[in-house]
Write an enzyme that holds these catalytic residues in place. Structure first.
Site, PDB file in Angstrom:
ATOM      1  N   LYS A 174     -15.389   6.154   1.822  1.00  0.00           N
ATOM      2  CA  LYS A 174     -14.267   6.972   2.294  1.00  0.00           C
ATOM      3  C   LYS A 174     -13.454   7.457   1.096  1.00  0.00           C
ATOM      4  O   LYS A 174     -12.761   6.679   0.444  1.00  0.00           O
ATOM      5  CB  LYS A 174     -13.346   6.182   3.224  1.00  0.00           C
ATOM      6  N   GLU A 177      -7.920  10.853   1.540  1.00  0.00           N
ATOM      7  CA  GLU A 177      -7.713  11.985   2.451  1.00  0.00           C
ATOM      8  C   GLU A 177      -7.210  13.232   1.707  1.00  0.00           C
ATOM      9  O   GLU A 177      -7.357  14.345   2.176  1.00  0.00           O
ATOM     10  CB  GLU A 177      -6.749  11.612   3.588  1.00  0.00           C
ATOM     11  N   GLY A 228      -3.689   1.625  -4.783  1.00  0.00           N
ATOM     12  CA  GLY A 228      -2.459   0.920  -5.123  1.00  0.00           C
ATOM     13  C   GLY A 228      -2.515  -0.560  -4.745  1.00  0.00           C
ATOM     14  O   GLY A 228      -3.284  -0.964  -3.866  1.00  0.00           O
ATOM     15  N   THR A 231      -1.655  -1.359  -1.051  1.00  0.00           N
ATOM     16  CA  THR A 231      -2.782  -1.089  -0.147  1.00  0.00           C
ATOM     17  C   THR A 231      -3.888  -2.113  -0.358  1.00  0.00           C
ATOM     18  O   THR A 231      -4.527  -2.551   0.615  1.00  0.00           O
ATOM     19  CB  THR A 231      -3.326   0.342  -0.378  1.00  0.00           C
ATOM     20  N   GLU A 249      -9.724  -2.763  -7.388  1.00  0.00           N
ATOM     21  CA  GLU A 249      -9.283  -2.202  -8.672  1.00  0.00           C
ATOM     22  C   GLU A 249      -7.941  -1.552  -8.385  1.00  0.00           C
ATOM     23  O   GLU A 249      -7.868  -0.538  -7.697  1.00  0.00           O
ATOM     24  CB  GLU A 249     -10.312  -1.197  -9.179  1.00  0.00           C
ATOM     25  N   CYS A 283      -4.717   4.612 -13.503  1.00  0.00           N
ATOM     26  CA  CYS A 283      -4.349   3.197 -13.359  1.00  0.00           C
ATOM     27  C   CYS A 283      -4.185   2.532 -14.728  1.00  0.00           C
ATOM     28  O   CYS A 283      -3.383   1.629 -14.891  1.00  0.00           O
ATOM     29  CB  CYS A 283      -5.368   2.461 -12.513  1.00  0.00           C
ATOM     30  N   GLU A 384       4.682   0.623 -11.276  1.00  0.00           N
ATOM     31  CA  GLU A 384       3.727   1.688 -11.576  1.00  0.00           C
ATOM     32  C   GLU A 384       4.250   3.001 -11.015  1.00  0.00           C
ATOM     33  O   GLU A 384       4.438   3.147  -9.809  1.00  0.00           O
ATOM     34  CB  GLU A 384       2.364   1.356 -10.960  1.00  0.00           C
TER      35      GLU A 384
HETATM   36  O1  TXE Z   1      -2.931   5.133  -2.772  1.00  0.00           O
HETATM   37  P1  TXE Z   1      -3.549   4.189  -1.729  1.00  0.00           P
HETATM   38  P2  TXE Z   1      -1.826   6.249  -2.597  1.00  0.00           P
HETATM   39  C1  TXE Z   1      -1.274   3.672  -6.903  1.00  0.00           C
HETATM   40  C2  TXE Z   1      -0.218   4.575  -7.498  1.00  0.00           C
HETATM   41  C3  TXE Z   1       0.213   5.379  -6.342  1.00  0.00           C
HETATM   42  C4  TXE Z   1       0.147   4.349  -5.245  1.00  0.00           C
HETATM   43  C5  TXE Z   1       0.009   4.906  -3.877  1.00  0.00           C
HETATM   44  O2  TXE Z   1       0.849   3.804  -7.973  1.00  0.00           O
HETATM   45  O3  TXE Z   1       1.489   5.897  -6.485  1.00  0.00           O
HETATM   46  O4  TXE Z   1      -0.998   3.610  -5.530  1.00  0.00           O
HETATM   47  O5  TXE Z   1      -0.976   5.928  -3.884  1.00  0.00           O
HETATM   48  C6  TXE Z   1      -6.896   4.339   1.406  1.00  0.00           C
HETATM   49  N1  TXE Z   1      -6.540   0.307   4.579  1.00  0.00           N
HETATM   50  N2  TXE Z   1      -2.613   4.155  -7.098  1.00  0.00           N
HETATM   51  O6  TXE Z   1      -0.963   6.081  -1.433  1.00  0.00           O
HETATM   52  O7  TXE Z   1      -2.760   4.123  -0.470  1.00  0.00           O
HETATM   53  C7  TXE Z   1      -6.518   5.765   1.194  1.00  0.00           C
HETATM   54  O8  TXE Z   1      -6.908   6.548   2.303  1.00  0.00           O
HETATM   55  C8  TXE Z   1      -7.600   0.818   3.943  1.00  0.00           C
HETATM   56  C9  TXE Z   1      -3.378   3.444  -8.070  1.00  0.00           C
HETATM   57  O9  TXE Z   1      -2.531   7.517  -2.643  1.00  0.00           O
HETATM   58  O10 TXE Z   1      -3.851   2.953  -2.438  1.00  0.00           O
HETATM   59  C10 TXE Z   1      -7.274   6.089  -0.074  1.00  0.00           C
HETATM   60  O11 TXE Z   1      -8.640   6.368   0.223  1.00  0.00           O
HETATM   61  N3  TXE Z   1      -7.537   1.894   3.150  1.00  0.00           N
HETATM   62  C11 TXE Z   1      -4.771   3.841  -8.100  1.00  0.00           C
HETATM   63  C12 TXE Z   1      -7.178   4.796  -0.866  1.00  0.00           C
HETATM   64  O12 TXE Z   1      -6.884   3.791   0.093  1.00  0.00           O
HETATM   65  C13 TXE Z   1      -6.350   2.486   2.956  1.00  0.00           C
HETATM   66  C14 TXE Z   1      -5.205   5.129  -7.604  1.00  0.00           C
HETATM   67  C15 TXE Z   1      -6.117   4.789  -1.947  1.00  0.00           C
HETATM   68  O13 TXE Z   1      -4.890   5.004  -1.364  1.00  0.00           O
HETATM   69  C16 TXE Z   1      -5.192   1.992   3.598  1.00  0.00           C
HETATM   70  C17 TXE Z   1      -4.352   5.699  -6.597  1.00  0.00           C
HETATM   71  C18 TXE Z   1      -5.313   0.858   4.427  1.00  0.00           C
HETATM   72  N4  TXE Z   1      -4.262   0.308   5.056  1.00  0.00           N
HETATM   73  C19 TXE Z   1      -3.084   5.210  -6.413  1.00  0.00           C
HETATM   74  N5  TXE Z   1      -4.148   2.769   3.219  1.00  0.00           N
HETATM   75  C20 TXE Z   1      -5.659   3.263  -9.122  1.00  0.00           C
HETATM   76  N6  TXE Z   1      -5.712   1.940  -9.237  1.00  0.00           N
HETATM   77  O14 TXE Z   1      -6.350   3.982  -9.824  1.00  0.00           O
HETATM   78  C21 TXE Z   1      -4.633   3.713   2.375  1.00  0.00           C
HETATM   79  N7  TXE Z   1      -5.972   3.554   2.227  1.00  0.00           N
END
Ligand code: TXE
Length: 488
Positions: A174, A177, A228, A231, A249, A283, A384
């Site tokens: 997945k 989005e 994140g 999450t 990760e 990250c 972060e």
């Molecule tokens: O990431 P999410 P978001 C960090 C960064 C950012 C914060 C939030 O600080 O500001 O996370 O970003 C899916 N169950 N990183 O909201 O929510 C979602 O659909 C299962 C660090 O965009 O972590 C997407 O596919 N899945 C990072 C994926 O999780 C869920 C990269 C990442 O989304 C879910 C991105 C749930 N309950 C953001 N909720 C890195 N480590 O590189 C969301 N998702």
């Protein structure tokens, strides 16, 4: 504007609800595509396809060489389509074209690396009594749910898919989005490469519903997540439903430590690149520069003198070094951190606002931002931000630098700049982080493990370590005596 469908069981389908999501170019707010907005019920269908493909399908019973050849083919197709994929990546997530080109090439390399590794998955034997034989075989962990973020869409898809496929697993991937397009294009290439149906399924949809189902579905054996930390914790909770294997990760607040005995020009350059590559949406970004007090002014002045070279604009425009942030919502989050930094008393020395000019008005642009005199207790030094915001934190001694560097819940990446190799290695060994650099920042290789200490995650991706998370370990004991043991 292209309407995509998603790839399940070898077919292109819509969400059961028929709902779609609009995909927007973050650099100009143009509608670039529509994709299915799936929910739990769509994930369930994809899970059944992957389960059947694993339990009954030919994939896990192919020889490793045959699986490897499929991965080589995918790699070749990514290379064939690299120009188109790079441009699409820019339009979908905002990064500058040169960075997207690098990502696509790295994605192809990743499939190639794991294509080669498929044939090097070996078991073990041991010395046992003469009347027995005992050995260990490695087997695919099974059906894998893979959830990826929006900052490196195709590269993250590749980091997840390639080792899973090499190991003989089947997958439901997945994408975020916000950035599903290159993953869907990759699914087309995987179809062209001729993988059996159901081995790879790419389902588009949000975290709520679709993502939650992937984490919690009991027919899935392993979930791999990048995103994140908040999450990540939810994914872990979902995974507890059947105690599936989990790799995570997650985020980072990575220290980039600059000692006075470094090469100043290199550290200036490296400090900016560490913080602002990919708009800081990384990250492993070096979002905290810890600088020795005697070099503080020279480093800051040097960075300010160079920062105007970071040309902002739509990632497809020539010469652009920094694109828009991925979404309006994310831009607002990063802007709110800038307000936090100002309120906390850090000194804003550049950026902090959106660039002026009509070419920027429709995109989520933010100027590269540096806060000086940040104290380690401030929120901008601890949380972060995931955008182009750099905190400069002065220190006096090596011990203090190490203490500040490690004073974080994260432990993903870290770097040291010093010409003194004794000091550089001494400090690196003290840092609680999984990815480290000396006199450089960001380069990493498919051959090397990627992942963090502490709350930056569980397990490692890439390299030999990366395939471990997709393998089970089975011992097989063979009796060579034909007579019963007569225990009773
Ligand atoms: O990431 P999410 P978001 C960090 C960064 C950012 C914060 C939030 O600080 O500001 O996370 O970003 C899916 N169950 N990183 O909201 O929510 C979602 O659909 C299962 C660090 O965009 O972590 C997407 O596919 N899945 C990072 C994926 O999780 C869920 C990269 C990442 O989304 C879910 C991105 C749930 N309950 C953001 N909720 C890195 N480590 O590189 C969301 N998702």
């Amino acid at each position: 504007m292209k309407s995509y469908r998603m790839f399940v069981n070898g077919e292109w389908i819509d969400a059961k609800s028929k709902q779609t999501r609009e995909i927007i170019d973050p650099g100009n707010s143009e509608l670039i595509a529509k994709v299915p907005e799936s929910g739990r019920e769509d994930i369930v269908v994809a899970v059944h396809a992957a389960r059947t493909a694993f339990d009954q399908g030919p994939w896990k019973n192919l020889t490793a060489l045959e699986r490897g050849k499929f991965l080589f083919k995918i790699s070749e197709l990514i290379r064939r389509e690299s120009k188109r994929l790079a441009e699409l990546e820019v339009k979908n997530c905002g990064k500058p074209l040169a960075e997207a080109e690098f990502d696509i090439s790295d994605a192809a390399n990743c499939f190639e690396f794991y294509g080669g590794l498929a044939t090097k998955i070996h078991g073990e034997t041991m010395s046992v009594p003469a009347n027995s034989m005992s050995f260990v075989v490695r087997e695919p962990v099974g059906v894998c749910g893979q959830i990826i973020p929006w900052n490196y869409p195709l590269l993250m898809a590749s980091w997840k898919l390639a080792p899973a496929l090499a190991a003989g697993c089947t997958v439901i991937l997945k994408p975020s989005e916000l950035t599903p397009l290159t993953a869907l294009e990759l699914a087309e290439l995987i179809q062209e490469a001729g993988l059996p149906k159901g081995v790879v399924n790419v389902v588009t949809g949000p975290g709520a519903g679709a993502g939650e189902e992937l984490a919690s579905n009991k027919l899935i054996n392993k979930v791999a997540f990048t995103g994140g930390t908040v999450t990540g914790r939810k994914v872990l909770e979902g995974a507890s439903s059947n105690l599936k294997r989990v790799t995570l990760e997650l985020g980072g607040k990575n220290p980039n430590i600059v000692f006075a005995d470094c090469d100043l020009e290199a550290a200036i350059d490296g400090g900016l690149f560490a913080a602002f590559a990919n708009q800081g949406e990384v990250c492993s970004a070096g979002s905290r520069i810890l600088v020795e007090k005697s070099l503080h002014k020279s480093l800051v002045d040097g960075m300010l003198a160079k920062i105007n070279r970071i040309k902002l604009g739509h990632g497809l425009l020539p010469g652009v070094k920094m694109g828009p942030l991925v979404s309006q919502q994310h831009l607002e989050k990063v802007q709110s951190y800038i307000q936090v930094g100002i309120q906390e008393g850090a000194k804003l020395i550049c950026g902090g606002k959106r660039p002026e000019g009509s070419e920027f008005s429709k995109g989520n642009f933010l100027m590269p931002t540096i806060f000086d005199h940040v104290s380690p207790q401030m929120r901008i030094a601890r949380e972060e931000i995931f955008g182009p915001v750099l905190s400069v934190i002065p220190f006096s001694t090596e011990e203090e630098a190490i203490q500040i560097a490690n004073d974080t819940e994260y432990g993903l990446a870290a770097a040291v700049w010093s010409k003194n190799i004794f000091r550089a290695l001494r400090v690196i060994r003290q840092l609680r982080a999984g990815i480290t650099w000396i006199n450089t920042y960001h380069p990493t290789f498919n051959e090397m493990p990627w992942g963090g200490y502490k709350q930056s995650g569980w397990g490692r991706e890439l390299g030999l370590h990366g395939i471990e998370g997709y393998l089970e370990t089975k011992q097989i004991n063979i009796n060579l005596d034909e007579a019963p043991i007569n225990w009773y």
